[in-house]
Design an enzyme around this catalytic site. Structure first.
Site, PDB file in Angstrom:
ATOM      1  CG  HIS A  63       0.784   8.408  -1.464  1.00  0.00           C
ATOM      2  ND1 HIS A  63      -0.144   7.818  -0.631  1.00  0.00           N
ATOM      3  CD2 HIS A  63       1.864   7.594  -1.437  1.00  0.00           C
ATOM      4  CE1 HIS A  63       0.347   6.695  -0.135  1.00  0.00           C
ATOM      5  NE2 HIS A  63       1.581   6.539  -0.597  1.00  0.00           N
ATOM      6  CG  ASP A 180       2.354   3.639   2.058  1.00  0.00           C
ATOM      7  OD1 ASP A 180       2.552   4.646   1.357  1.00  0.00           O
ATOM      8  OD2 ASP A 180       2.037   2.541   1.580  1.00  0.00           O
ATOM      9  CD  GLU A 212       1.254   5.253  -3.891  1.00  0.00           C
ATOM     10  OE1 GLU A 212       2.262   4.610  -4.222  1.00  0.00           O
ATOM     11  OE2 GLU A 212       0.480   4.866  -2.982  1.00  0.00           O
ATOM     12  CD  GLU A 213      -1.402   3.196  -0.754  1.00  0.00           C
ATOM     13  OE1 GLU A 213      -1.161   2.181  -1.430  1.00  0.00           O
ATOM     14  OE2 GLU A 213      -0.631   3.606   0.132  1.00  0.00           O
ATOM     15  CG  HIS A 322      -0.315  -1.276   2.269  1.00  0.00           C
ATOM     16  ND1 HIS A 322      -0.668  -1.558   0.968  1.00  0.00           N
ATOM     17  CD2 HIS A 322       0.337  -0.078   2.211  1.00  0.00           C
ATOM     18  CE1 HIS A 322      -0.240  -0.599   0.155  1.00  0.00           C
ATOM     19  NE2 HIS A 322       0.377   0.314   0.906  1.00  0.00           N
TER      20      HIS A 322
END
Length: 355
Positions: A63, A180, A212-213, A322
């Site tokens: 992603h 990420d 995606e998140e 994150h």
């Protein structure tokens, strides 16, 4: 060798959910020799030039987006209320630098406001907790009028961390943001470049997904477009080597590519894992295995497409995801790429499904 500039540019690119355009620009700049298609969500589709159209289709997924915020409102004193896009580590957010992208494309630096101890009550000092809904951005303005009229900031503007990445030449450790899942995207980009002239036994379509998140939305679309028979899903996986011993940890820096068996959205295909591990053993590629109590990847959506899609989830260990600042290791990224290349060059659906 993976181009270090490609890693840095992908990680530095501005791209919270729904605003992945700058990230896709970097992808296009490094994959100029490929036919790249897109859709209205900023998902990217990159087909291997040797695809024939009558063989099993393997989707490569990662992603594009990173956790961010969106401007909700602008207050009279010039501070800016925000709404999270993705799951932040709340305690890490105050005092950090962000960029707000206006409708004209200008990016304005902002700080998450943090009250100094001098102005906190005794109760506030005792219960020093951070709540995302209480946080505001400060762009250095003194009024709402300055924010709106001079800076052009408005509700709906996206917000992402401001971080400049680097790679330590002595340790091979990467520093930066958005591992990420920009590292997963880099892995796919490198795989496509290495396999460009290879005659593969399957058709391969890379699908770099948006959003995606905030619920794996992009992969819901890409899996319907690609209609894969199998999928390799790449992720910047949260490293746990600072919290557990060597027998308990499942995602450590410099210990190889992570193979994921289970998480909150997905149960692995054991035949696919066994096939990949046998290739890793034969090529001396280091692997580590994870059974997760939480978390998810796009495999949660892709695996449920059509009549079900066997997925292999490969992770690049990344510390402090994150949050603004991450660490990862070049050798783990290389292990991920090398294993995926072996899987695609020697892909055997019969062994995977019946072995």
């Amino acid at each position: 060798m993976i181009e270090r500039s490609m890693i840095r540019e992908m990680c530095d690119a501005f791209g919270p959910p729904g605003f992945e355009g700058p990230v896709t620009d970097v992808v296009r700049s490094y994959l100029k020799d490929f036919n790249i298609r897109t859709d209205h969500m900023h998902n990217l589709y990159i087909a291997h030039p040797g695809n024939q159209g009558n063989r099993p289709v393997i989707q490569l997924d990662a992603h594009l987006d990173e956790v961010g915020f969106m401007v909700q409102s602008i207050r009279a004193n010039g501070t800016i209320a925000i709404v999270p896009m993705g799951g932040w580590v709340t305690s890490s957010v105050p005092s950090q630098l962000f960029l707000i992208q206006t409708r004209t494309g200008e990016r304005i630096r902002a700080i998450i406001a943090s009250k100094p101890p001098h102005f906190k009550t005794a109760l506030e000092k005792q219960n020093d907790q951070v709540h995302l809904e209480d946080l505001v951005l400060d762009v250095g303005a003194c009024s709402r009028e300055d924010v709106v009229n001079l800076m052009g900031i408005a509700p709906g503007d996206p917000v992402a961390p401001q971080v400049v990445s680097s790679i330590d030449p002595s340790t091979g450790v990467i520093f930066g943001k958005a591992f990420d899942n920009r590292l997963g995207c880099v892995a796919i980009m490198e795989i496509m470049r290495r396999l460009k002239s290879e005659q593969l036994p399957v058709d391969v379509v890379a699908a770099l997904a948006a959003q995606e998140e905030i619920g794996m939305r992009g992969a819901t679309v890409t899996s319907q477009v690609v209609k894969p028979d199998f999928a390799l899903v790449f992720e910047g996986s949260p490293a746990d080597d600072l919290y557990f011993d060597e027998h308990t940890r499942q995602c450590a820096l410099k210990q190889g590519v992570q193979i994921r068996h289970f998480d909150a959205s997905y149960v692995s295909h054991r035949g696919f894992i066994d096939f990949a591990q046998s290739l890793a053993d034969g090529s001396n590629i280091r692997t580590q295995h994870a059974v997760r109590r939480g978390g998810s990847t796009n495999a949660g959506k892709i695996s449920l497409t059509g009549k079900a899609v066997p997925c292999l989830v490969l992770g690049i260990p990344s510390r402090f995801i994150h949050t603004h600042h991450n660490f990862a290791a070049l050798e783990d990224l290389e292990a991920c790429v090398s294993l995926a290349v072996e899987v695609l060059k020697k892909f055997d659906p019969e062994v995977i499904c019946n072995g």
